[in-house]
Design a protein around this motif. Sequence first.
Motif, PDB file in Angstrom:
ATOM      1  N   GLN A   1       4.843   1.239  -4.813  1.00  0.00           N
ATOM      2  CA  GLN A   1       4.261   0.791  -6.079  1.00  0.00           C
ATOM      3  C   GLN A   1       4.939  -0.478  -6.583  1.00  0.00           C
ATOM      4  O   GLN A   1       4.302  -1.336  -7.175  1.00  0.00           O
ATOM      5  CB  GLN A   1       4.381   1.900  -7.127  1.00  0.00           C
TER       6      GLN A   1
ATOM      7  N   ARG B   1       0.827  -1.211   0.000  1.00  0.00           N
ATOM      8  CA  ARG B   1       0.000   0.000   0.000  1.00  0.00           C
ATOM      9  C   ARG B   1       0.859   1.258   0.000  1.00  0.00           C
ATOM     10  O   ARG B   1       0.378   2.340  -0.343  1.00  0.00           O
ATOM     11  CB  ARG B   1      -0.920   0.002   1.222  1.00  0.00           C
ATOM     12  N   ARG B   2       2.142   1.107   0.394  1.00  0.00           N
ATOM     13  CA  ARG B   2       3.039   2.259   0.455  1.00  0.00           C
ATOM     14  C   ARG B   2       3.983   2.334  -0.733  1.00  0.00           C
ATOM     15  O   ARG B   2       4.514   3.403  -1.043  1.00  0.00           O
ATOM     16  CB  ARG B   2       3.868   2.200   1.744  1.00  0.00           C
TER      17      ARG B   2
ATOM     18  N   TYR C   1      -1.792   0.412  -4.377  1.00  0.00           N
ATOM     19  CA  TYR C   1      -0.793   1.407  -3.988  1.00  0.00           C
ATOM     20  C   TYR C   1      -1.491   2.710  -3.596  1.00  0.00           C
ATOM     21  O   TYR C   1      -2.348   3.217  -4.314  1.00  0.00           O
ATOM     22  CB  TYR C   1       0.159   1.659  -5.156  1.00  0.00           C
ATOM     23  N   GLY C   2      -1.121   3.239  -2.446  1.00  0.00           N
ATOM     24  CA  GLY C   2      -1.697   4.488  -1.964  1.00  0.00           C
ATOM     25  C   GLY C   2      -3.001   4.335  -1.225  1.00  0.00           C
ATOM     26  O   GLY C   2      -3.537   5.325  -0.703  1.00  0.00           O
ATOM     27  N   SER C   3      -3.534   3.115  -1.149  1.00  0.00           N
ATOM     28  CA  SER C   3      -4.812   2.911  -0.459  1.00  0.00           C
ATOM     29  C   SER C   3      -4.587   2.795   1.042  1.00  0.00           C
ATOM     30  O   SER C   3      -3.500   2.471   1.520  1.00  0.00           O
ATOM     31  CB  SER C   3      -5.509   1.648  -0.977  1.00  0.00           C
TER      32      SER C   3
END
Length: 698
Positions: free
Chosen positions: A259, A256-257, A339-341
């Motif tokens: 890519q 999640r942090r 990614y980014g969630s």
Amino acid sequence: MARRVRWLLPLLVVLVWIGAAGPLGVLSGKLTGLQENDTAAFLPDSAESTRVADLQQDFSPVQAIPAILLWEGDGPLDQATLGEIQQRVQEATAVAEDAGFLAGQPSPPIPSQDGAAVQALLPLTPEIGDEIVPVVEDLRSTIAVDGTSSFVTGPGGIFADFANGFAGIDGLLLLAAFGVVLLILLVVYRSPLLPFLVIGTAGLALTAGNAVAYLLADGGLITVNGQSQGIASILVVGAATDYGLLLVSRFREELRREQSRFTAMRTALRRSWEPIVASGATVVLGVLCLLFSDLSSNRGLGPISAVSVSLAVVAALTFLPAALTLLGRAAFWPFRPRYGSEPPRGRGWQRVATLVGRRPRRVLAVSTLALLAAAVFAPTYEASGITFSDAIRGESNGVDGQEALARHFDAGSGSPTVVVTPEDSWQAVAEAAAATDGVASVAPFTGGAPGGDPVVADGLVRLDVTLAVAADSTEAIDVVQDLRTQLDDADPQALVGGDTASNLDARETAARDLRVIVPSVLVVITVVLALLLRALVAPLLLVATVVLSVGATVGVAALLFENVFGFPGSDPGILLIGFVFLVALGIDYNIFLMTRAREESTRHGTRDGVLRALAVTGGVITSAGMVLAATFGALSVLPLLFLTQLSFLVGFGVLLDTFVVRSLLVPAAVALLGDRTWWPSHLSRRPHPEPERELERV
């Protein structure tokens, strides 16, 4: 080019593991054939019964384990039935001889005083090991006589039933273990692929561990029995799954942090390898303390378990990360971490962390008192020993036959206690033995000549002592203990051996091991924790909480075993193995929690750090605890009492440690201690950061 190289390494790692699985599997499959389940083989050379067994060879070079053929009728048996029994004895002798396991001629049929039963002693060679099982089954089908109940009992028959309890160790036990792990992982991950990756890692570790154990046993370096193989198999499945859960959780968090799956895995490995290795080290060093045991069964369990856990660590840090890297986010399908969630807001553990943070004193007091209330019953745990007969759960022709034997004959007939004494004092020793309560008769060994002179070998005489109680009962053990005391007064050089004496020596040796190994395990694990956490207060706190948890577990077991389950007792060996595993495995979850707490404490302070660690690791550690408890619960599928008791001790203890000690007691204690937890490291002396107000932001 760089992208190809990044793919190449994990691919090679996966291929190496898969390629090695075949040869390792061949060696692993041979391990069961090296099992030695004879109690006497586990005793030290210094044991009195072992010394007697060595001296017996001077009187009778051909050693034997007696199988008692027994027929019981509803009333006195007629001549036709007696004639048929005589024929069955001859047929049974031929069966044993054809199988190559006949150690001598059988006794003639011996009728009971009431005429309702007949027994015959068939000597079998003691070197047959687990191969006694099919031989005894053939004997049981051969000796059936219409109008009677027939049994193959005595040491040979009961040992066969005991050894048969391990028959499912390669199939039923592992099927149950992997099945329950798969079910839990499917619920936890809700993914059709990821559980099989984790189980595959455990399977590879198990195969490699059994292969190495086979090489060690084949080389005579360790002793393997059904108990050590079964327990080690369960341990490696549970440990490998736990380590896999920790790595998978951290990898999902990093995806999640980051890519790139490669970057995410590098970070996950960097953050996970230390607690996984430390966890493995505590278990490995803990079980290696079993090398201090005087029982070779325990000494064999130590190295087998250590090898298995070591390979579980290797598999969790090589095969699993390589496979996860190749699959990336697809491994978590259909719930792929984007990614980014933001991670799912599971508020359960955040609420627990908030509760601990708001009322640490109350949480600490209530959880400690609850554990102490259970621990006060620990001294009532009955660990005076269990016999082969009691150890077998369910139906057993040998156990039923022993009960029938006691109804018509002296219960100890067929398995006499053996006394070896100097020639000049044998008559006084015989009189002292006959005067001992629980002894039915005493006769000198004459080499098969009725009424002949005693056989003298190197100035020694052998006496065969028949007990009035079943030779494998706890009452018989008490009689032999009294017999040794009585004979010590008659002649201190007199030695008492035989099967009952072997059981007594095994019980006393296990009690000695408990006194020696328990403090050794605590010292070793404290040192490992001090090195890992670079502190002294935290390790002492963690070890103290785990000891309290073990005490509570034993207290609950004492209440349930006697009052609910109706078990006939337990054994100090079971208590020892349960303690070693509970301390080593219980520390595991505290390691997972405290390594994350130390990481968070560097940024947020110890109080907020441990609460954040609890909120973040609560789900994965709880899942790991449930998996480990469930895998040890699989031991109860085998029809052996001591495995059932061990499965409860470890399973319940792990759950207690997971839901009470690690979730409430330790976080509350650390929150109250604050930075002093890390004394004397630099974390205990740094300025206090600004406290965080919202735990939910982790």
